[in-house]
Design a protein around this motif. Structure first.
Motif, PDB file in Angstrom:
ATOM      1  N   VAL A  80       0.857  -1.181   0.000  1.00 39.05           N
ATOM      2  CA  VAL A  80       0.000   0.000   0.000  1.00 39.05           C
ATOM      3  C   VAL A  80       0.892   1.230   0.000  1.00 39.05           C
ATOM      4  CG1 VAL A  80      -1.960  -1.063   1.157  1.00 39.05           C
ATOM      5  CG2 VAL A  80      -0.187   0.006   2.519  1.00 39.05           C
ATOM      6  N   GLY A  81       0.357   2.306  -0.530  1.00 41.19           N
ATOM      7  CA  GLY A  81       1.138   3.529  -0.592  1.00 41.19           C
ATOM      8  C   GLY A  81       0.260   4.718  -0.889  1.00 41.19           C
ATOM      9  N   HIS A  82       0.915   5.810  -1.301  1.00 39.45           N
ATOM     10  CA  HIS A  82       0.208   7.043  -1.554  1.00 39.45           C
ATOM     11  C   HIS A  82       0.874   7.763  -2.729  1.00 39.45           C
ATOM     12  CE1 HIS A  82      -1.608  10.983  -0.695  1.00 39.45           C
ATOM     13  NE2 HIS A  82      -2.522  10.262  -0.075  1.00 39.45           N
ATOM     14  N   MET A  83       0.070   8.378  -3.563  1.00 37.54           N
ATOM     15  CA  MET A  83       0.605   9.156  -4.679  1.00 37.54           C
ATOM     16  C   MET A  83       1.288  10.392  -4.117  1.00 37.54           C
ATOM     17  SD  MET A  83      -0.344   7.659  -7.564  1.00 37.54           S
ATOM     18  CE  MET A  83      -0.376   8.912  -8.797  1.00 37.54           C
ATOM     19  N   VAL A  84       2.455  10.714  -4.650  1.00 41.24           N
ATOM     20  CA  VAL A  84       3.176  11.924  -4.240  1.00 41.24           C
ATOM     21  C   VAL A  84       3.589  12.691  -5.485  1.00 41.24           C
ATOM     22  CG1 VAL A  84       4.037  11.012  -2.055  1.00 41.24           C
ATOM     23  CG2 VAL A  84       5.385  10.676  -4.122  1.00 41.24           C
ATOM     24  N   LYS A  85       3.855  13.956  -5.309  1.00 40.15           N
ATOM     25  CA  LYS A  85       4.278  14.785  -6.434  1.00 40.15           C
ATOM     26  C   LYS A  85       5.699  14.389  -6.828  1.00 40.15           C
ATOM     27  CE  LYS A  85       4.589  19.502  -7.978  1.00 40.15           C
ATOM     28  NZ  LYS A  85       4.291  20.892  -7.693  1.00 40.15           N
ATOM     29  N   PRO A  86       5.920  14.164  -8.115  1.00 38.86           N
ATOM     30  CA  PRO A  86       7.274  13.759  -8.536  1.00 38.86           C
ATOM     31  C   PRO A  86       8.285  14.881  -8.335  1.00 38.86           C
ATOM     32  CG  PRO A  86       5.821  14.017 -10.436  1.00 38.86           C
ATOM     33  CD  PRO A  86       4.993  14.241  -9.220  1.00 38.86           C
ATOM     34  N   LYS A  87       9.528  14.490  -8.072  1.00 33.53           N
ATOM     35  CA  LYS A  87      10.619  15.436  -7.932  1.00 33.53           C
ATOM     36  C   LYS A  87      11.381  15.445  -9.251  1.00 33.53           C
ATOM     37  CE  LYS A  87      11.071  14.298  -3.095  1.00 33.53           C
ATOM     38  NZ  LYS A  87      11.891  13.680  -2.067  1.00 33.53           N
ATOM     39  N   TYR A  88      11.475  16.580  -9.883  1.00 34.21           N
ATOM     40  CA  TYR A  88      12.184  16.675 -11.165  1.00 34.21           C
ATOM     41  C   TYR A  88      13.506  17.372 -10.987  1.00 34.21           C
ATOM     42  CZ  TYR A  88       7.820  15.249 -13.285  1.00 34.21           C
ATOM     43  OH  TYR A  88       6.706  14.558 -13.637  1.00 34.21           O
TER      44      TYR A  88
END
Length: 119
Positions: free
Chosen positions: A111-119
Motif C-alpha cells: 500500500v502507498g500514496h501518490m506523491v508529487k514527482p521530484k524533477y
C-alpha cells in the motif's frame, strides 16, 4: 586449451551469468511512496488509461516494463482499478485521495500514496 584459457573462459561465464542489467528508465510524471518508504516513479498516459513502471525484478526473462491498463468497467467509491495484461491477477487500485493498493491474486501486496514527482 591452456590453464589460462580455461580460467579466462570460466571467469567470463561467471561475470556474464551474475551481471544484472539496469532497469529501463522511464519518463516519470507520477510517483508512489510505498509503506516501506520506497518511492517508485511511474508514467501516467495522457488519457490516464495506462500506468507504466520500470520492472526491478531479478526474475529471468522478466519484462523490463510493467504496464497497468485501466479497467473501465471497475470504478468504485472514487477509485480506479488497473491490471497487467500478462499477469491478470496483478492489480492496482488508485483512489482520488491518493491511496494506492497493489494486489496479487486478490491479496494485498503493498500500500502507498501518490506523491508529487521530484524533477
Amino acid at each position: 586449451m591452456t590453464k589460462l584459457g580455461i580460467v579466462t573462459a570460466i571467469s567470463v561465464l561467471l561475470v556474464a551469468g551474475c551481471s544484472v542489467g539496469e532497469p529501463v528508465r522511464i519518463a516519470a510524471n507520477g510517483m508512489v511512496k510505498w509503506s516501506d518508504g520506497r518511492t517508485e516513479g511511474m508514467h501516467v498516459s495522457q488519457t490516464g488509461s495506462s500506468l507504466t513502471f520500470a520492472n526491478y525484478s531479478n526474475e529471468v526473462g522478466a519484462p523490463r516494463l510493467v504496464i497497468f491498463a485501466r479497467i473501465d468497467s471497475a470504478r468504485n467509491d472514487n477509485c480506479e482499478y488497473f491490471y497487467v495484461e500478462t499477469a491478470v491477477k496483478k492489480r492496482l487500485k488508485i483512489c482520488e485521495t491518493g491511496e494506492v493498493t497493489l494486489f496479487n491474486h486478490g491479496k494485498v501486496v503493498n500500500v502507498g500514496h501518490m506523491v508529487k514527482p521530484k524533477y
